[in-house]
Design an enzyme around this catalytic site. Structure first.
Site, PDB file in Angstrom:
ATOM      1  N   ASN A   1       0.805  -1.369   0.006  1.00 58.30           N
ATOM      2  CA  ASN A   1       0.009  -0.025  -0.014  1.00 58.30           C
ATOM      3  C   ASN A   1       1.005   1.114  -0.010  1.00 58.30           C
ATOM      4  OD1 ASN A   1       0.331   0.760   3.026  1.00 58.30           O
ATOM      5  ND2 ASN A   1      -0.304  -1.299   3.209  1.00 58.30           N
TER       6      ASN A   1
ATOM      7  N   PRO B   1      -2.941 -11.666  10.657  1.00 57.60           N
ATOM      8  CA  PRO B   1      -3.159 -11.299  12.247  1.00 57.60           C
ATOM      9  C   PRO B   1      -3.342 -10.073  12.255  1.00 57.60           C
ATOM     10  CG  PRO B   1      -0.854 -11.877  12.096  1.00 57.60           C
ATOM     11  CD  PRO B   1      -1.704 -12.250  10.717  1.00 57.60           C
ATOM     12  N   ASP B   2      -4.367  -9.560  13.321  1.00 59.55           N
ATOM     13  CA  ASP B   2      -4.672  -8.166  13.626  1.00 59.55           C
ATOM     14  C   ASP B   2      -3.600  -7.734  14.654  1.00 59.55           C
ATOM     15  OD1 ASP B   2      -5.462  -5.613  14.774  1.00 59.55           O
ATOM     16  OD2 ASP B   2      -7.259  -5.596  13.496  1.00 59.55           O
ATOM     17  N   ILE B   3      -2.560  -7.404  14.443  1.00 57.80           N
ATOM     18  CA  ILE B   3      -1.401  -6.841  15.553  1.00 57.80           C
ATOM     19  C   ILE B   3      -1.938  -5.964  16.618  1.00 57.80           C
ATOM     20  CG2 ILE B   3       1.001  -6.431  15.874  1.00 57.80           C
ATOM     21  CD1 ILE B   3       1.374  -6.785  12.909  1.00 57.80           C
TER      22      ILE B   3
ATOM     23  N   PHE C   1      -4.355   3.489  14.829  1.00 59.63           N
ATOM     24  CA  PHE C   1      -4.365   4.575  13.831  1.00 59.63           C
ATOM     25  C   PHE C   1      -5.541   3.913  13.008  1.00 59.63           C
ATOM     26  CE2 PHE C   1      -1.426   8.024  13.610  1.00 59.63           C
ATOM     27  CZ  PHE C   1      -0.860   7.794  15.060  1.00 59.63           C
TER      28      PHE C   1
ATOM     29  N   LYS D   1     -13.723   0.496  15.813  1.00 63.07           N
ATOM     30  CA  LYS D   1     -12.592  -0.157  15.737  1.00 63.07           C
ATOM     31  C   LYS D   1     -12.015  -0.070  17.002  1.00 63.07           C
ATOM     32  CE  LYS D   1     -10.876   0.488  11.421  1.00 63.07           C
ATOM     33  NZ  LYS D   1     -10.410   0.999  10.431  1.00 63.07           N
TER      34      LYS D   1
ATOM     35  N   LYS E   1     -11.240  -3.492  18.570  1.00 61.54           N
ATOM     36  CA  LYS E   1      -9.811  -3.943  18.803  1.00 61.54           C
ATOM     37  C   LYS E   1      -9.538  -3.803  20.240  1.00 61.54           C
ATOM     38  CE  LYS E   1      -8.669  -3.023  14.269  1.00 61.54           C
ATOM     39  NZ  LYS E   1      -7.633  -3.228  13.275  1.00 61.54           N
TER      40      LYS E   1
HETATM   41  O1  C5P Z   1      -8.689  -2.427  10.713  1.00 68.38           O
HETATM   42  P1  C5P Z   1      -7.585  -1.410  10.350  1.00 68.38           P
HETATM   43  O2  C5P Z   1      -6.668  -1.917   9.264  1.00 68.38           O
HETATM   44  O3  C5P Z   1      -8.510  -0.166   9.636  1.00 68.38           O
HETATM   45  O4  C5P Z   1      -7.033  -0.901  11.537  1.00 68.38           O
HETATM   46  C1  C5P Z   1      -6.063   0.022  11.721  1.00 68.38           C
HETATM   47  C2  C5P Z   1      -5.106  -0.106  12.991  1.00 68.38           C
HETATM   48  O5  C5P Z   1      -5.015  -1.389  13.392  1.00 68.38           O
HETATM   49  C3  C5P Z   1      -3.792   0.420  12.846  1.00 68.38           C
HETATM   50  O6  C5P Z   1      -3.449   1.077  14.145  1.00 68.38           O
HETATM   51  C4  C5P Z   1      -3.064  -0.813  12.400  1.00 68.38           C
HETATM   52  O7  C5P Z   1      -1.626  -0.569  12.717  1.00 68.38           O
HETATM   53  C5  C5P Z   1      -3.584  -1.791  13.094  1.00 68.38           C
HETATM   54  N1  C5P Z   1      -3.681  -3.088  12.184  1.00 68.38           N
HETATM   55  C6  C5P Z   1      -2.807  -4.108  12.887  1.00 68.38           C
HETATM   56  N2  C5P Z   1      -2.896  -5.323  12.076  1.00 68.38           N
HETATM   57  C7  C5P Z   1      -3.327  -5.661  11.333  1.00 68.38           C
HETATM   58  C8  C5P Z   1      -4.475  -4.497  10.816  1.00 68.38           C
HETATM   59  C9  C5P Z   1      -4.530  -3.456  11.274  1.00 68.38           C
HETATM   60  O8  C5P Z   1      -2.027  -3.775  13.974  1.00 68.38           O
HETATM   61  N3  C5P Z   1      -3.363  -6.766  10.489  1.00 68.38           N
END
Ligand code: C5P
Length: 406
Positions: free
Chosen positions: A211, A307-309, A327, A341, A345
């Site tokens: 991106n 994974p959503d870190i 963010f 969000k 989260k």
């Molecule tokens: O869900 P979205 O991508 O919009 O969420 C954005 C936030 O989640 C940012 O802080 C981004 O760094 C974090 N994020 C993450 N891992 C992912 C997707 C998003 O840490 N796989």
């Protein structure tokens, strides 16, 4: 500007006066308000117009004039200032300050400075003038008054003689200014983890999904937290930015590598996740370059969730940081989506921006954000990413000051 410091810069005459222009830029980059006094001899070397353009403030030159709102200049300027800097200082101005002479705006003002306001004087002159016992006696007088004498440096002078007398560099005096104005590092003893940049998810050995994230906002936050005294680990996806000094930089490519680097570096007190992590990765990455077959359809890429870190860190009950900041970049309904969000989260704050292509925020140098927490929203108007980082850091400092009290 929130919490910005006021610096009064006196520019005296000398070939090194041009360096004052660089110092003004540095002061502005450090979010300081700069007002300048240019002496008569200073104006032989640089123009009020250059100073005014860079400082974005009026330039003061005349002892017998009032400010725009009819205040007496030498009193008003010294009362407003958090710090007075003389850069460069001539032997003449040093002598007048030591003796308490007041025959122009600069010298009158230096006599009028309240004793609690710090003064830094950076001398620049010929080596013989510097080493002359008269100058040295004046320097001792100024030191006894707690005036900080910065430099001079040793080297070849404009007159081609060699020795002490060169003006110290703008960056050096900027460090001194920061140390004088911010003697305390409010985040000292705190550890911070910051993620930045995009992730690249490979398709085959030479192609990837990525991106437009530049990493600028995350790098600026890491630097700002470091300046405030935190020990910072920055986990960065592929970016084209210089490595920041004194920050533990871990370079990764994919989301899975980013997750692993983050967890290896827990526990921390603060996590700021600015990375634009790819939501998906390719399920079966081709081991060899996928060939373009004649008359065949393009390959269908099968994807898996990454994974959503941020969520993993915010919901990690063993080692959850005291403050987890996410963010959110949205092209529509940004406040509503961001608040959802934050709740889903389970992070503490979400910093949201509208990244519609016409805003030029994604990949650009400026940002305009709203910080959403359980106690409400705070909008930060459009500003450079460094300034946004500074304001976010001030909010983080306030958060820790409050929990430490409670
Ligand atoms: O869900 P979205 O991508 O919009 O969420 C954005 C936030 O989640 C940012 O802080 C981004 O760094 C974090 N994020 C993450 N891992 C992912 C997707 C998003 O840490 N796989």
């Amino acid at each position: 500007m929130i919490n910005s410091k006021h610096v009064l810069l006196i520019v005296a005459g000398g070939i090194a006066a041009y360096k004052a222009l660089d110092l003004i830029r540095l002061l502005r980059q450090n979010y300081m308000d700069v007002k300048c006094v240019l002496t008569q001899s200073g104006s032989e070397f640089i123009t009020p117009l250059s100073i005014q353009t860079l400082s974005q403030n009026e330039v003061y030159q005349d002892l017998f004039s009032l400010t725009q709102n009819h205040k007496i200049e030498h009193i008003f300027l010294t009362r407003e200032a958090d710090l007075i800097v003389v850069y460069p200082a001539t032997a003449n101005l040093i002598a007048k300050t030591a003796l308490g002479l007041a025959d122009d705006l600069a010298s009158t003002l230096l006599l009028a400075v309240p004793s609690s306001t710090p003064i830094i004087i950076a001398p620049a002159m010929n080596v013989e003038m510097w080493e002359n016992s008269t100058t040295q006696n004046h320097i001792q007088t100024l030191k006894k008054k707690n005036i900080l004498i910065a430099g001079p440096d040793k080297g070849i002078m404009a007159c081609e003689e060699y020795g002490y007398g060169r003006l110290i560099q703008p960056k050096t005096i900027m460090c001194l200014i920061n140390k004088t104005l911010f003697p305390m590092q409010p985040l000292k003893g705190k550890k911070a983890l910051v993620t930045a940049g995009p992730t690249y998810e490979p398709i085959d050995p030479i192609r990837f999904i990525g991106n437009y994230s530049s990493g600028r906002q995350g790098y600026a936050i890491a630097e700002s937290l470091h300046k405030a005294g935190a020990e910072v680990t920055l986990v960065s996806g592929p970016v084209h930015l210089p490595s920041p000094e004194n920050i533990n930089l871990i370079k990764v490519t994919t989301a899975q590598e980013m997750l692993q680097a983050c967890f290896t570096n827990l526990p921390v007190n603060i996590a700021v996740m600015t990375a634009a992590v790819s939501d998906w990765r390719i399920k079966n990455v081709a081991q060899q370059k996928i060939k373009k077959e004649k008359n065949a359809l393009p390959p269908v890429l099968e994807m898996d969730f990454n994974p959503d870190i941020l969520a993993c860190i915010a919901q990690n009950s063993n080692e959850r940081p005291d403050l987890v900041i996410g963010f959110a970049a949205e092209t529509q309904n940004h406040l509503k989506y961001a608040e959802d969000k934050r709740k889903n989260k389970k992070c503490d704050w979400i910093v949201v921006n509208d990244v519609k292509p016409d805003t030029n925020i994604m990949g650009g140098t400026e940002n305009e954000v709203t910080i959403i927490s359980s106690s409400g929203m705070e909008h930060l108007k459009k500003a450079g990413k460094k300034e946004i980082s500074h304001l976010l850091t001030l909010k983080i400092i306030k958060f820790f000051a409050t929990i430490n009290k409670g």
